[in-house]
Structures are given as structure tokens and as C-alpha cells.
Design a protein around this motif. Structure first.
Motif, PDB file in Angstrom:
ATOM      1  N   GLU A 245       0.826  -1.213   0.000  1.00 57.04           N
ATOM      2  CA  GLU A 245       0.000   0.000   0.000  1.00 57.04           C
ATOM      3  C   GLU A 245       0.857   1.258   0.000  1.00 57.04           C
ATOM      4  OE1 GLU A 245      -3.283   0.178  -0.455  1.00 57.04           O
ATOM      5  OE2 GLU A 245      -3.086  -1.987  -0.769  1.00 57.04           O
ATOM      6  N   SER A 249       1.134   4.226  -2.777  1.00 53.56           N
ATOM      7  CA  SER A 249       0.892   5.636  -2.445  1.00 53.56           C
ATOM      8  C   SER A 249       2.088   6.513  -2.776  1.00 53.56           C
ATOM      9  CB  SER A 249       0.552   5.771  -0.962  1.00 53.56           C
ATOM     10  OG  SER A 249       1.717   5.565  -0.158  1.00 53.56           O
ATOM     11  N   HIS A 251       4.793   6.660  -0.846  1.00 59.08           N
ATOM     12  CA  HIS A 251       5.582   6.945   0.364  1.00 59.08           C
ATOM     13  C   HIS A 251       6.892   6.149   0.337  1.00 59.08           C
ATOM     14  CE1 HIS A 251       6.375   8.029   4.566  1.00 59.08           C
ATOM     15  NE2 HIS A 251       6.788   6.772   4.710  1.00 59.08           N
TER      16      HIS A 251
END
Length: 531
Positions: A245, A249, A251
Motif C-alpha cells: 500500500e 501511495s 511513500h
């Protein structure tokens, strides 16, 4: 008779030859490990089993392994061996943690380069006839901060290589001291600090209850934006779904994984994501490493079977060949002390307290403890050995404590064993003389000097005249020859003991005749393994 070893996985011929050169009878059957039924059928013939990952050593296999003493895994991971069952069976499980250290460390560095420069994707694109030069913009390693989780054998090599690449290295390892960190040229930090500062994070810890999911969703969210994460250690250290995830995203900028929570990994949340490099557990997959671990396991198993040296064992204290030579008589003594108390104790044992005095206090006390406990436990289970005894003692709730002290008496060193039951404490001490022979030097606080033989007779009595004559006459008239006779007493007219070394086991009718004299408080036959 030469020890017999089965090699049931694909080890090199050079490794197999090591067994032969050391005088060990070896059967090389590299495909046998895949046939669990056939392995179970033949395993009872062997003293040693050398494996890689294909052989699964299950409780069913171990139940048939009546002569097995050691399992050697060429490599680090021993998930294919039921270590609890092996320990209960008294079988040492060894691995070879150092044979592939450099290979695994190099793979981590290679994975770091691969994810930094998107090499796999760029390669696939170029192979496809595309020329997407602007698409694959990478980052340099020089000047970046590398966070190393676990600065042990492999982690320390990664730190050294990274410093050579002019990276700043911060390391999290609870067992890393400040002095060692300075020598390594790394900064020792706490995990939260590492997560906040690192541009790259690489993991080099085993999978334990403490390290499982060390990069959890919560910890991954603490990382610096744009971080790249490398795992060439063990699956299960990282929450792969949470990482996926964060990769989506943006990050986390990239990840490189050689190990996964489930292997073989057919499906995984990381598969198919851009800038994720995946390899099928190749950390140790170099020609040099595979040869090194095979040679290492052959040497380790040979050393144990021929000399008693224990190296890289997972369920037994390690004892080097040099230690084995020096400690041999003391290990025997420890076993004899345990055997004496085990045969004398009829009640459930609550605790075993072991005191090491003088020169013996500087030896490998873990191994000596195992010998003491094995000697005690053999009184109720003759199949117990130094591997299985501590497991059985723990299962029974027996507390084992060790004390060591500087030389405190006339002997250069001695061992004293005290057993605690609900009713009493019982103790015995012994030493090893310069001739290498173990001696009992104290029983129940009474000083003696007793040679240890295979068959012995122990008596207690009040200190009165006639004891020597009664023992000598009763044994002699019934054909029992006395090889050595030792007496001791607490004080004149107090408690007294006799310990006799006899040529053969004292028959039950003769023991009864001694009891019938009414002169003895205890009459106990004892057996010791003195070979």
C-alpha cells in the motif's frame, strides 16, 4: 566401528569425500530426502544425516532414527528439521551460518543497486525493443543514509560494503555495543531514529518472536518518504500487504525482496508492482557459497562424531575441538556426579544447583551443565543424553542454577552438584586429578577420595566398629571382588559412608544379606558409564 553418515540431499562430491577421508562410512543418496517413506525405512542405520532443504526431518523420521546422533544442515535455515523432536530424541542439529555470509551480504548490496537504478525494469524494457531512457530515473547510493536492522555476521559485512560505497550507515541492534559500532564505523541508533533517517533500509536479523513483523504497518509509516527497503534475511520480518500500500501511495519509493512470508511464493502483495525487485531466495545461491556450506557441514559432523566437538549447534552448547580435549575428563566427571545423585534420589526433583570452583569455572559451563543433568535424568530414562536432558528437565519444571567461584580449597578445581526435592537436599562433589581420572571427593559433606568404576556399592551407617569387616566378609564370601574401598565420616561416632568399586554388579541376595545385618542405614548398588 566407524560412524555411519547418510547424505540425503545434493552435497558436492568434495564434501562427501571429507567424510571418507576422516574414516567415516558414508552413503551418498542425493535424491533420498524427497522420499520420506524410504528415508524413514533406512534412517535407523545411521549416526549422522547431512541435508540441504529438500529433506524434511519430521517426528516420524526421528522416531525411526534409533542410532542418529547429529543432523547437519548445509546452510542457515533449519525450518525443515523439527528441532524440538530432535532435542527430545537427543539428536544435535547443526547448521552452517558462516559459509554464505559474504554471498548473502553481496546479494543485499546488489538488490540495493537494482532498486536504486530500476535495473530489472530497464532491462526488460530494453529487451522488448524499447528505448525508455527518460523513464528510468534512478538515485545514487553515495551520500545516502543506509539503515541496517541487525548488525551481526551478515549485517556487519553489509555495513562494511556500504561504507565503501560512501554511504552513511546507521544500525539498530540491541546487542551492538558502542565500542563495536565505532570500530565498524557506524552509528548505533534506536529503531524509530533509523526509520526516520534512512534513505535505504536493509534487514539482517533472524525471524524470532521479537523480530517478527519488525517493519509493521505502524513502523513502515514512520519511515522517511522516498525510502527504499531491502529484505534478504527472512520472510515475516515485514508486513508485505502494508508495504504494498505504501509503495502504491508513493511513500515508499521501492523495495527489493529475496525472501517472503510464504515460500515458495506463488502469490504476494508485492508481485507486479513497479520498482519492486523480487528474487526466489537467492541469498546463498552462488557456487562458492554452496560449496562452502557443504564442506563446512561435513567437517562439523565429522568433528562431532570422531572427537565430540560441537560447532554451530542449535540445540546444544558449542564445544570446540580444543575445548573437547581439555574438558573431556570434566564432562565425564559431571556425568558421574549427576548419575550418582540420580540413582540415589527417589523423589521428584525440584532444583539442580551446580557449583564450579577453580579452573573448571573458566570452562564451557553450559556443556558441563548438560552433562550433569543428563547423568541425573538417565536414572529414570537410560536413553537421555546431553541434548535431550535439559529439554526433559524443563518439561518437568526442574530449575537449574549455576554458580562459579575462584579456587577455594586444596583442589585446583572441582564440581559440586546439589539436588533439591520436597524432602531433602543431596550433594556430591568431584574433581579430576592430573592423571585425567575423575574422583568423588565429597558426599553429604563428608570428605572422601573415591575412584569411579562401572559397578559400585554405596553404604551409610553410624560410625561403629565392624563395618569394614562386615562388608569385606559378606562380599568376599559371595564371590564379589573389591577393587577399591573408600571410607569417610562426619566425626567420631557420627555419620559414616563407604563407597566400594567392585568388579561385577553386586547380586540382589548379597545386598539383602548386608541389609539384614542391621548395621547399615542405606545399601545402594550404583552403575556408571566409565568407558
Amino acid at each position: 566401528m566407524a560412524p555411519k553418515v547418510l547424505v540425503s540431499d545434493k552435497l558436492s562430491e568434495t564434501a562427501v569425500q571429507i567424510f571418507r577421508d576422516r574414516g567415516i562410512d558414508v552413503d551418498f543418496m542425493p535424491d533420498l530426502g524427497k522420499d520420506k517413506d524410504k528415508l524413514a525405512e533406512v534412517i535407523g542405520q545411521y549416526d549422522g544425516l547431512a541435508i540441504r532443504s529438500a529433506t524434511k526431518v519430521t517426528p516420524t523420521i526421528l522416531a525411526k532414527a534409533d542410532n542418529l546422533k547429529v543432523i547437519g544442515r548445509a546452510g542457515i535455515g533449519t525450518d525443515n528439521v523439527d528441532k524440538e523432536a530432535a532435542s527430545k530424541k537427543g539428536v544435535i542439529v547443526m547448521n552452517t551460518p558462516f559459509g554464505n555470509m559474504i554471498t548473502t551480504a553481496e546479494h543485499a548490496i546488489a538488490m540495493m543497486f537494482a532498486v536504486a537504478r530500476q535495473i530489472p525494469e530497464a532491462s526488460a524494457s530494453t529487451h522488448a525493443g524499447k528505448w525508455e531512457k527518460s523513464k528510468f530515473m534512478g538515485v545514487e547510493l553515495t551520500g545516502k543514509t543506509l539503515g541496517v536492522i541487525g548488525a551481526g555476521n551478515i549485517g556487519s559485512i553489509v555495513c562494511d560494503r556500504a561504507r565503501g560505497l560512501k554511504m552513511k550507515v546507521v544500525a539498530y541492534d540491541p546487542f551492538l555495543g558502542e565500542e563495536k559500532a565505532q570500530k565498524m564505523g557506524v552509528e548505533k541508533v534506536e529503531l524509530d531514529d533509523l526509520l526516520k533517517r534512512a534513505d535505504f533500509i536493509t534487514l539482517h536479523v533472524p525471524l524470532t518472536d521479537q523480530t517478527r513483523n519488525i517493519l509493521s504497518k505502524e513502523n513502515l509509516e514512520k519511515t522517511k518518504k522516498g525510502v527504499r527497503i531491502v529484505n534478504c534475511a527472512r520472510g515475516g520480518l515485514v508486513d508485505e500487504a502494508a508495504l504494498a500500500e505504501l509503495l502504491k501511495s508513493g511513500h515508499v519509493a521501492g523495495a527489493a525482496f529475496d525472501v517472503f512470508s510464504e515460500e515458495p511464493a506463488k502469490e504476494n502483495p508485492l508481485f507486479g508492482l513497479p520498482n519492486v525487485v523480487c528474487t526466489p531466495h537467492l541469498g546463498a545461491a552462488t557456487t562458492e557459497a554452496q560449496e562452502n556450506v557443504a564442506l563446512q557441514v561435513a567437517e562439523q559432523m565429522s568433528n562431532y562424531l570422531l572427537t565430540g566437538a560441537v560447532e554451530n549447534a542449535l540445540n546444544m552448547p558449542s564445544v570446540t575441538a580444543e575445548e573437547a580435549k581439555v574438558m573431556g575428563p570434566w564432562v565425564k566427571l559431571a556425568g558421574h556426579l549427576g548419575a550418582f545423585i540420580g540413582q540415589m534420589t527417589d523423589e521428584a526433583i525440584k532444583a539442580i544447583n551446580i557449583l564450579y570452583d577453580g579452573q573448571v569455572s573458566e570452562m564451557n559451563l553450559e556443556a558441563l551443565n548438560c552433562s550433569v543433568v543428563a547423568g541425573i535424568m538417565k536414572a529414570v530414562n537410560p536413553d537421555v543424553n546431553m541434548v535431550s536432558a535439559p529439554v526433559i528437565a524443563k518439561e518437568r519444571g526442574v530449575k537449574i542454577s549455576t554458580t562459579s567461584q575462584d579456587q577455594s580449597g586444596a583442589f585446583e578445581g572441582y564440581i559440586k552438584v546439589t539436588v533439591v526435592t520436597e524432602k531433602r537436599e543431596r550433594s556430591i562433589a568431584g574433581t579430576v586429578f592430573s592423571d585425567g581420572k575423575p574422583r568423588f571427593i565429597q558426599i553429604k559433606g563428608i570428605n572422601i577420595d573415591a575412584e569411579i568404576g562401572a559397578h559400585m556399592l554405596y553404604t551409610t551407617n553410624n560410625d561403629v566398629p565392624g563395618i569394614i569387616g562386615t562388608l569385606g566378609n559378606t562380599l568376599g564370601s559371595n564371590g564379589v571382588n573389591i577393587a577399591n574401598f573408600t571410607l569417610g565420616r562426619s566425626n567420631q561416632g557420627g555419620q559414616a559412608i563407604a563407597l566400594l568399586y567392585v568388579d561385577d554388579e553386586v547380586p540382589a541376595p548379597v545386598l539383602q544379606k548386608l541389609k539384614d545385618t542391621g548395621m547399615f542405614n542405606q545399601v545402594r548398588p550404583l552403575q556408571f558409564e566409565v568407558a
